[in-house]
Write a protein that holds these residues in place. Structure first.
Motif, short mmCIF file in Angstrom:
data_model
loop_
_atom_site.label_atom_id
_atom_site.label_comp_id
_atom_site.label_asym_id
_atom_site.label_seq_id
_atom_site.Cartn_x
_atom_site.Cartn_y
_atom_site.Cartn_z
N ALA A 32 0.86 -1.18 0.00
CA ALA A 32 0.00 0.00 0.00
C ALA A 32 0.89 1.23 0.00
CB ALA A 32 -0.91 -0.01 1.23
N ALA A 34 0.51 5.32 0.68
CA ALA A 34 -0.29 6.49 1.03
C ALA A 34 -0.07 7.56 -0.04
CB ALA A 34 0.12 7.01 2.40
N SER A 35 -0.88 8.54 -0.04
CA SER A 35 -0.74 9.63 -1.00
C SER A 35 0.71 10.13 -0.98
CB SER A 35 -1.69 10.76 -0.64
OG SER A 35 -1.56 11.81 -1.55
N ARG A 125 2.87 2.51 -9.92
CA ARG A 125 1.86 3.01 -8.98
C ARG A 125 0.50 2.71 -9.58
NH1 ARG A 125 3.64 8.21 -6.26
NH2 ARG A 125 1.42 8.47 -6.14
N GLY A 128 -3.79 2.84 -5.48
CA GLY A 128 -3.43 3.08 -4.08
C GLY A 128 -2.28 2.24 -3.59
#
Length: 145
Positions: A32, A34-35, A125, A128
């Motif tokens: 995962a 994160a932004s 990417r 998410g």
């Protein structure tokens, strides 16, 4: 806190997805993400900048051994100009042991080709997360070694 990394098929969103048929080896791992405003290439560069010294020593040993049988010296994984911004790299540029084959905000594909094998690595990417995939095509017995 450590990120959870899971094995997965090479993502359909990756340029390497279509290179998996007939490959001798392929794998992909996802975590995962994160932004994060960094491009896929910047994420790769930031990662290899932190290459442990023992990896560079192993690459140096590999280079010393294989140069005796006519294979090329690839240098070090983190052997690139750290002052050069990610935005300045173009396909065909060398980044450490790899040549830059494709670059976009969401994916970077790096690789190396030789008489005995072709290796491609993707940092992609998507959804998410961040996936790192590898695809290897072997051309002759030496590639298996």
């Amino acid at each position: 806190m450590t990120a959870t990394i899971v094995k997965q098929p090479v993502p359909a969103a990756s340029r390497l997805h279509r290179a998996t048929p007939g490959a001798h080896f392929h794998d992909s791992y996802r975590m995962a993400l994160a932004s994060d405003p960094r491009s896929a290439l910047q994420l790769y560069l930031d990662t290899v900048t932190r290459t442990p010294a023992w990896v560079d020593r192993m690459m140096a040993l590999r280079n010393a051994v294989v140069s005796r049988i006519g294979l090329k010296d690839l240098g070090a994984l983190g052997g690139f100009d750290r002052a050069k911004p990610a935005s300045a790299y173009r396909p065909g540029d060398r980044i450490g042991i790899f040549e830059l084959l494709h670059v976009s905000d969401d994916e970077v594909v790096l690789g190396d080709s030789d008489r005995h094998l072709d290796v491609q690595v993707s940092v992609c990417r998507e959804g998410g997360g961040l996936s790192m995939s590898t695809v290897v095509h072997v051309h002759r017995p030496l590639g298996h070694v």
